[in-house]
Scaffold this motif. Structure first.
Motif, PDB file in Angstrom:
ATOM      1  N   ASP A 155      63.997  71.214  -0.063  1.00 53.56           N
ATOM      2  CA  ASP A 155      64.763  72.171  -0.853  1.00 53.56           C
ATOM      3  C   ASP A 155      64.726  71.690  -2.301  1.00 53.56           C
ATOM      4  O   ASP A 155      65.258  70.614  -2.606  1.00 53.56           O
ATOM      5  CB  ASP A 155      66.203  72.218  -0.346  1.00 53.56           C
ATOM      6  N   ARG A 168      66.652  66.936   0.599  1.00 57.60           N
ATOM      7  CA  ARG A 168      66.920  67.527   1.909  1.00 57.60           C
ATOM      8  C   ARG A 168      65.717  68.378   2.297  1.00 57.60           C
ATOM      9  O   ARG A 168      65.223  69.177   1.510  1.00 57.60           O
ATOM     10  CB  ARG A 168      68.179  68.400   1.870  1.00 57.60           C
ATOM     11  N   TRP A 169      65.252  68.198   3.531  1.00 55.36           N
ATOM     12  CA  TRP A 169      64.043  68.885   3.973  1.00 55.36           C
ATOM     13  C   TRP A 169      64.284  69.563   5.318  1.00 55.36           C
ATOM     14  O   TRP A 169      65.203  69.233   6.046  1.00 55.36           O
ATOM     15  CB  TRP A 169      62.876  67.908   4.062  1.00 55.36           C
ATOM     16  N   SER A 170      63.387  70.495   5.627  1.00 52.23           N
ATOM     17  CA  SER A 170      63.516  71.261   6.868  1.00 52.23           C
ATOM     18  C   SER A 170      62.132  71.594   7.410  1.00 52.23           C
ATOM     19  O   SER A 170      61.246  72.003   6.648  1.00 52.23           O
ATOM     20  CB  SER A 170      64.282  72.557   6.602  1.00 52.23           C
ATOM     21  N   SER A 202      68.615  71.058   8.197  1.00 50.24           N
ATOM     22  CA  SER A 202      68.349  70.312   6.978  1.00 50.24           C
ATOM     23  C   SER A 202      68.567  68.827   7.253  1.00 50.24           C
ATOM     24  O   SER A 202      69.593  68.432   7.804  1.00 50.24           O
ATOM     25  CB  SER A 202      69.286  70.779   5.859  1.00 50.24           C
ATOM     26  N   SER A 242      67.808  70.187  -3.968  1.00 48.29           N
ATOM     27  CA  SER A 242      68.280  68.871  -3.555  1.00 48.29           C
ATOM     28  C   SER A 242      67.640  67.746  -4.356  1.00 48.29           C
ATOM     29  O   SER A 242      68.123  66.606  -4.330  1.00 48.29           O
ATOM     30  CB  SER A 242      68.029  68.654  -2.062  1.00 48.29           C
TER      31      SER A 242
END
Length: 341
Positions: free
Chosen positions: A245, A169-171, A223, A248
């Motif tokens: 993250d 999961r990335w942001s 996310s 994750s």
């Protein structure tokens, strides 16, 4: 025992790569907003020279596919990339029995770089899923495949796609935070090809401009993620990873292999692939190339590079390109280990 089996699989993959086998090439046409998909596969027809832009391939264009090992691998190219810089690897996978699909990512390819970065990263994993759908819908290829265990390989931005499909999961906000804290040490991963630090007295201004743009564009704390239950093994080569993250990626959804380049000037391994290795329990370092640069495993190499792109993608002095097929063989062995009965 597991290490022994892996070693045997590696040797088998290297042997397969040196044996004579013919490879076919088909293009699945663009559908909707998705670009075309290049497909490499085993065939009984003989190869001939085929020109694709500046690249000459020895391949059987349009040949009838024959059944190989029944498995599909999808490859995701890097920013500004295309299928052809991964064609040597795709051919070796096909020689080992795989069907290999390489979609052209919209807004982030050699023809169009208008949406490089998060806008593309949100779409890329879905484009991989739709590439699997497109192969499944092709009457020539579908009867030869079992799509319950698909492999996926990605390089650079394609490595970001790979990490996402592995459950990461990335942001955008994580990227902004990293760049605020490490801009000088990781400048190119924060700005791409737009700017370059030159140690000429104007770097302070360049950093200030970069931070202003980063803070303006990367204010999204959402996310993002996407997985596909058909994908059963993934390899991420020099992946873009600063915006994930770590939690994750502690337990990936499928076996996850990684490729590290020790002299990567675009995505320094200390901030990118090494951060994944630190977070991930059970990831495999498929290939570790201390003298390789960011683009060293692209094969054939893209011609005509200049400026910042040339500095970031050309082989560092002293890199031995004989290491490229060895690394490819290890990636093939990883796919064989996790996808074949």
């Amino acid at each position: 025992m597991r290490r022994l089996l892996t070693t045997v699989a590696t040797l088998l993959a290297l042997a397969i790569g040196t044996a004579h086998a013919d490879v076919g090439l088909l293009e699945l046409p663009a559908q909707g907003e998705d670009g075309p998909i290049q497909v490499f596969y085993p065939t009984a027809q003989h190869a001939a020279p085929v020109q694709r832009g500046p690249f000459e391939l020895q391949i059987a264009e349009g040949a009838a596919p024959r059944r190989g090992n029944g498995r599909l691998v999808v490859i995701s190219h890097g920013s500004g990339g295309n299928a052809w810089v991964h064609s040597d690897f795709a051919k070796r996978l096909a020689e080992a029995g795989f069907v290999v699909a390489l979609p052209l990512h919209r807004g982030d390819n050699f023809r169009d770089m208008s949406e490089v970065g998060p806008a593309s990263w949100k779409r890329r994993p879905l484009e991989i899923s739709r590439a699997i759908d497109a192969v499944a819908a092709d009457a020539r290829l579908a009867p030869l495949l079992s799509l319950d265990r698909v492999g996926m390989y990605g390089m650079s931005a394609g490595g970001h796609t790979a990490l996402t499909l592995a459950g990461g999961r990335w942001s955008p906000a994580r990227m902004r935070q990293h760049c605020e804290e490490h801009l000088a040490d990781d400048f190119q991963s924060c700005v791409g090809l737009a700017l370059e630090l030159k140690d000429d007295g104007f770097d302070g201004l360049r950093k200030a401009v970069a931070l202003r743009v980063i803070r303006w564009k990367l204010d999204d704390a959402s996310s993002y993620g996407h997985t596909d239950p058909r994908i059963a093994a993934i390899v991420a080569e020099v992946p873009y990873a600063i915006d994930f993250d770590p939690a994750s990626l502690a337990h990936p959804a499928v076996p996850l292999g990684l490729v590290r380049a020790g002299r990567d000037a675009w995505l320094p391994h200390a901030y990118h692939v090494d951060s994944v290795l630190r977070a991930c329990q059970g990831c495999t370092l498929v290939a570790d190339l201390p003298t390789a640069g960011h683009g060293s495993l692209m094969s054939p190499q893209p011609p005509g590079l200049s400026g910042t792109a040339a500095k970031l993608l050309r082989d560092p002095p002293g890199f031995d390109r004989a290491l490229v097929p060895q690394a490819q063989g290890r990636a093939i062995a990883f796919m064989q280990q996790h996808l074949l009965p």
